[in-house]
Design a protein around this motif. Structure first.
Motif, mmCIF file in Angstrom:
data_model
loop_
_atom_site.group_PDB
_atom_site.id
_atom_site.type_symbol
_atom_site.label_atom_id
_atom_site.label_comp_id
_atom_site.label_asym_id
_atom_site.label_seq_id
_atom_site.Cartn_x
_atom_site.Cartn_y
_atom_site.Cartn_z
ATOM 1 N N GLY A 123 0.834 -1.204 0.000
ATOM 2 C CA GLY A 123 0.000 0.000 0.000
ATOM 3 C C GLY A 123 0.858 1.238 0.000
ATOM 4 N N SER A 124 0.257 2.368 -0.248
ATOM 5 C CA SER A 124 1.054 3.580 -0.231
ATOM 6 C C SER A 124 0.572 4.592 0.793
ATOM 7 N N ALA A 125 -0.582 4.316 1.420
ATOM 8 C CA ALA A 125 -1.054 5.264 2.415
ATOM 9 C C ALA A 125 -0.222 5.105 3.670
ATOM 10 N N VAL A 126 0.371 6.166 4.086
ATOM 11 C CA VAL A 126 1.332 6.089 5.181
ATOM 12 C C VAL A 126 0.987 7.146 6.213
ATOM 13 N N ALA A 127 1.163 6.778 7.480
ATOM 14 C CA ALA A 127 0.921 7.752 8.537
ATOM 15 C C ALA A 127 1.924 8.883 8.422
ATOM 16 N N PRO A 128 1.556 10.093 8.783
ATOM 17 C CA PRO A 128 2.494 11.194 8.665
ATOM 18 C C PRO A 128 3.693 11.002 9.583
ATOM 19 N N PRO A 129 4.832 11.495 9.187
ATOM 20 C CA PRO A 129 6.027 11.333 9.998
ATOM 21 C C PRO A 129 5.888 12.040 11.342
ATOM 22 N N SER A 130 6.631 11.554 12.282
ATOM 23 C CA SER A 130 6.451 12.118 13.614
ATOM 24 C C SER A 130 7.285 13.368 13.836
ATOM 25 N N ALA A 131 8.233 13.616 12.976
ATOM 26 C CA ALA A 131 9.019 14.837 13.170
ATOM 27 C C ALA A 131 9.078 15.603 11.871
ATOM 28 N N VAL A 132 8.707 16.812 11.899
ATOM 29 C CA VAL A 132 8.768 17.636 10.690
ATOM 30 C C VAL A 132 9.495 18.922 11.032
ATOM 31 N N ALA A 133 10.619 19.113 10.386
ATOM 32 C CA ALA A 133 11.331 20.369 10.588
ATOM 33 C C ALA A 133 10.936 21.295 9.464
ATOM 34 N N GLY A 134 10.505 22.454 9.740
ATOM 35 C CA GLY A 134 10.037 23.358 8.704
ATOM 36 C C GLY A 134 11.177 24.022 7.980
ATOM 37 N N ALA A 135 10.838 24.787 6.930
ATOM 38 C CA ALA A 135 11.851 25.505 6.178
ATOM 39 C C ALA A 135 12.432 26.603 7.054
ATOM 40 N N GLY A 136 13.548 27.150 6.642
ATOM 41 C CA GLY A 136 14.095 28.277 7.380
ATOM 42 C C GLY A 136 15.434 27.976 7.993
ATOM 43 N N GLY A 137 16.010 26.840 7.648
ATOM 44 C CA GLY A 137 17.377 26.576 8.017
ATOM 45 C C GLY A 137 17.631 26.158 9.450
ATOM 46 N N PRO A 138 17.028 25.023 9.877
ATOM 47 C CA PRO A 138 17.376 24.539 11.202
ATOM 48 C C PRO A 138 18.847 24.138 11.254
ATOM 49 N N SER A 139 19.435 24.176 12.427
ATOM 50 C CA SER A 139 20.847 23.788 12.528
ATOM 51 C C SER A 139 21.070 23.057 13.843
ATOM 52 N N GLY A 140 22.317 22.638 14.075
ATOM 53 C CA GLY A 140 22.645 21.896 15.282
ATOM 54 C C GLY A 140 22.321 20.430 15.103
ATOM 55 N N THR A 141 22.432 19.666 16.189
ATOM 56 C CA THR A 141 22.161 18.226 16.092
ATOM 57 C C THR A 141 20.693 17.966 16.402
ATOM 58 N N ARG A 142 20.049 17.185 15.566
ATOM 59 C CA ARG A 142 18.652 16.862 15.805
ATOM 60 C C ARG A 142 18.315 15.515 15.177
ATOM 61 N N GLN A 143 17.243 14.927 15.689
ATOM 62 C CA GLN A 143 16.841 13.617 15.176
ATOM 63 C C GLN A 143 15.499 13.719 14.460
ATOM 64 N N VAL A 144 15.352 12.890 13.445
ATOM 65 C CA VAL A 144 14.083 12.840 12.711
ATOM 66 C C VAL A 144 13.654 11.383 12.632
ATOM 67 N N LYS A 145 12.420 11.140 12.992
ATOM 68 C CA LYS A 145 11.926 9.762 12.876
ATOM 69 C C LYS A 145 11.147 9.645 11.567
ATOM 70 N N LEU A 146 11.593 8.738 10.716
ATOM 71 C CA LEU A 146 10.915 8.527 9.428
ATOM 72 C C LEU A 146 10.025 7.307 9.536
ATOM 73 N N GLU A 147 8.754 7.475 9.183
ATOM 74 C CA GLU A 147 7.871 6.309 9.145
ATOM 75 C C GLU A 147 8.166 5.516 7.873
ATOM 76 N N ARG A 148 7.583 4.312 7.783
ATOM 77 C CA ARG A 148 7.849 3.496 6.596
ATOM 78 C C ARG A 148 7.337 4.199 5.324
#
Ligand code: ATP
Length: 505
Positions: free
Chosen positions: A68-93
């Motif tokens: 299937g292709s319907a996927v739950a939205p990812p749990s971490a979304v960093a918006g535009a605008g140039g985030p920096s530093g160390t951070r984690q992103v959880k990607l769903e399948r």
């Protein structure tokens, strides 16, 4: 046919990347010696890294499963605008993290948990990868992953709608055709694997899809040939060239295509416009050499080729596409993101029953690049040729006497004087006429190709060994100083000049 282009594969374990691994590792010993002449000039310290990458590449077949292709939205979304530093992103399948690295500084990234790939190449767990400023890419996960980033981005965001399932379905069909070709008697037509050409407008994701198909195939032990006809944004060598190279390992996400043995022809311009006929002649030359090579190498014939094309698809651009499909005998045409081109090609190719024309969706992640960004990218490719993707090559500044070099242009000048032509005929510039060039101050910063030709009349049909950039011309002493990728004499005395120039900044 081993599956349908747009249908889902029912059993991914039969087609997943590791399913063929063993059978192909047995044939691996017969190293592909595809191209008689290599880019000798090209610095080549990428091999080790690619090998390490391979050791770390462990895509399991399940990692390529889909449904299937319907996927739950990812749990971490960093918006535009140039985030920096160390951070984690959880990607769903089946989601991807789309990143534009800051233009000013590199970005480090690693996988903390799960599995993920960049344009078809799996990323080794826990190892930091460093991406250069300005790079645009996506980290895709089939089954979910946690990613850590360190550094600034221009933008980064996760997307849950991607065309990846349709792309991997295409891969599966190609895989079936490669297997069928491998199992067929070597003297039969069936032993020819798929010849895939990827077409579409600029910024439709052609290079990226080509790269995925190649990396997925290489992951399974095939050595498909990559043919890059995009002279504007080519990814094998510098702009202004058409080129081919076997892909033996998944493509390194940072260093790109290894420059081990590419076959390169020099057009000399970042678009075919200044000499359309020369472009056709070079595509034909390249096709002939590849044909010869396939005839003598069952392994590469079965693996087939993936051909990337230019984004010029109107008028002459369209004609050139048809010419390339014909010259390279493409039997699968993948059309990205344009209905009109798809229906035109479908219509014109319907007389060739062995050619499949397949429409694919463009990824929403593909970044549109304006003229100045493309120009910059071309500049960067030339810099990368001399200095390496990580600035780790050492080019050399060499000097030659004017008399040591013979510089030619292709095209230009009237073919015949008006007096020699039939009444009413206009003298036309002969596009494949060789013109000897006298050294002048206009040649400052010109990028020239070093031809393998032994005689001037072989220049057009010869591939090139590499490139130099003229950095200084001393008219009093009649000497030229040039930057070359290595020390020592040039591998040939005939140089080809187009309109490419590069100013080291
Ligand atoms: N899913 C994605 N997420 C983020 N960036 C992407 C994605 N797919 C492609 N890109 C980036 O978008 C840019 C354009 O993609 P690509 O080079 O594949 O297009 P193209 O059709 O080959 O372009 P052209 O014809 O102009 O050479 C590249 O910088 C590529 O890395």
């Amino acid at each position: 046919m081993a599956g349908s282009w747009n249908g889902l594969i029912s059993d991914p374990h039969q087609t997943g990347p590791s399913a063929l691994r063993n059978s192909h590792s047995q044939v691996k010993a017969r190293t592909l010696k595809i191209l008689s002449k290599s880019l000798l000039f090209a610095p080549n310290n990428q091999t080790q890294r690619s090998k390490e990458q391979k050791k770390n590449c462990t895509i399991k077949s399940s990692a390529m499963a889909f449904g299937g292709s319907a996927v739950a939205p990812p749990s971490a979304v960093a918006g535009a605008g140039g985030p920096s530093g160390t951070r984690q992103v959880k990607l769903e399948r089946e989601c991807e993290l789309r990143i534009e690295v800051s233009p000013d500084s590199p970005l480090r990234l690693r996988i903390l948990a799960g599995t993920a790939e960049i344009f078809g190449t799996e990323i080794a767990p826990e190892i930091w990868l460093s991406f250069p400023p300005g790079l645009k890419f996506a980290v895709f996960s089939w089954y979910g992953a946690t990613i850590e980033m360190d550094g600034a981005t221009e933008t980064d965001y996760t997307a849950d709608e991607t065309p990846m399932i349709s792309y991997v379905n295409v891969h599966a069909v190609l895989e079936g055709r490669r297997n069928r070709a491998k199992a067929s008697p070597t003297d039969s037509d069936l032993s020819q694997g798929p010849r895939v050409i990827v077409v579409g407008p600029t910024d439709s994701g052609k290079s990226t899809l080509s790269r995925m198909l190649l990396s997925w195939a290489a992951k399974q032990g095939w050595k498909p040939t990559f043919v890059d006809l995009d002279i504007g944004q080519g990814s094998i060598t510098i702009p202004g060239c058409i080129a081919a190279t076997p892909i033996e390992l998944p493509i390194d996400p940072v260093e790109g295509i290894p420059l081990e043995m590419p076959l390169v022809y020099f057009h000399g311009h970042p678009n075919p416009g200044p000499n359309v006929d020369l472009y056709k002649v070079l595509v034909k030359e390249l096709a002939q050499i590849l044909e010869r090579q396939f005839a003598g190498n069952a392994e590469s014939r079965a693996a087939g080729m993936v051909i990337n094309t230019m984004g010029w698809i109107e008028n002459v651009g369209y004609e050139l596409l048809l010419h390339s499909i014909d010259a390279l005998k493409a039997n699968v045409v993948l059309v990205l993101g344009q209905e009109k081109l798809f229906s035109m090609l479908k219509d014109v190719l319907k007389s060739k029953p062995n050619v499949d024309v397949v429409k694919l969706q463009k990824s929403g992640g593909v970044v549109t690049r304006l003229g100045n960004v493309r120009k910059k990218a071309r500049h960067y490719r030339i810099k990368e040729y001399f200095y390496g993707p990580s600035n780790d090559f050492s080019p050399h500044s060499n000097t030659a006497n004017f008399s040591d070099l013979s510089i030619y242009r292709v095209g230009g000048g009237p073919q015949a004087p008006r007096s020699a032509l039939p009444i009413g005929a206009e003298p036309a510039a002969d596009p494949t006429r060789l013109v000897h060039v006298t050294i002048s101050k206009d040649m400052h910063h010109a990028v020239l190709a070093v031809s393998y030709a032994k005689e001037p009349d072989q220049i057009i049909s010869s591939n090139v060994a590499g490139f130099i950039c003229i950095t200084e011309i001393d008219f009093d002493r009649k000497k030229i100083t040039y930057l070359a990728p290595s020390v020592g004499e040039l591998p040939g005395r005939f140089l080809i000049m187009g309109s490419l120039a590069w100013l080291e900044t």
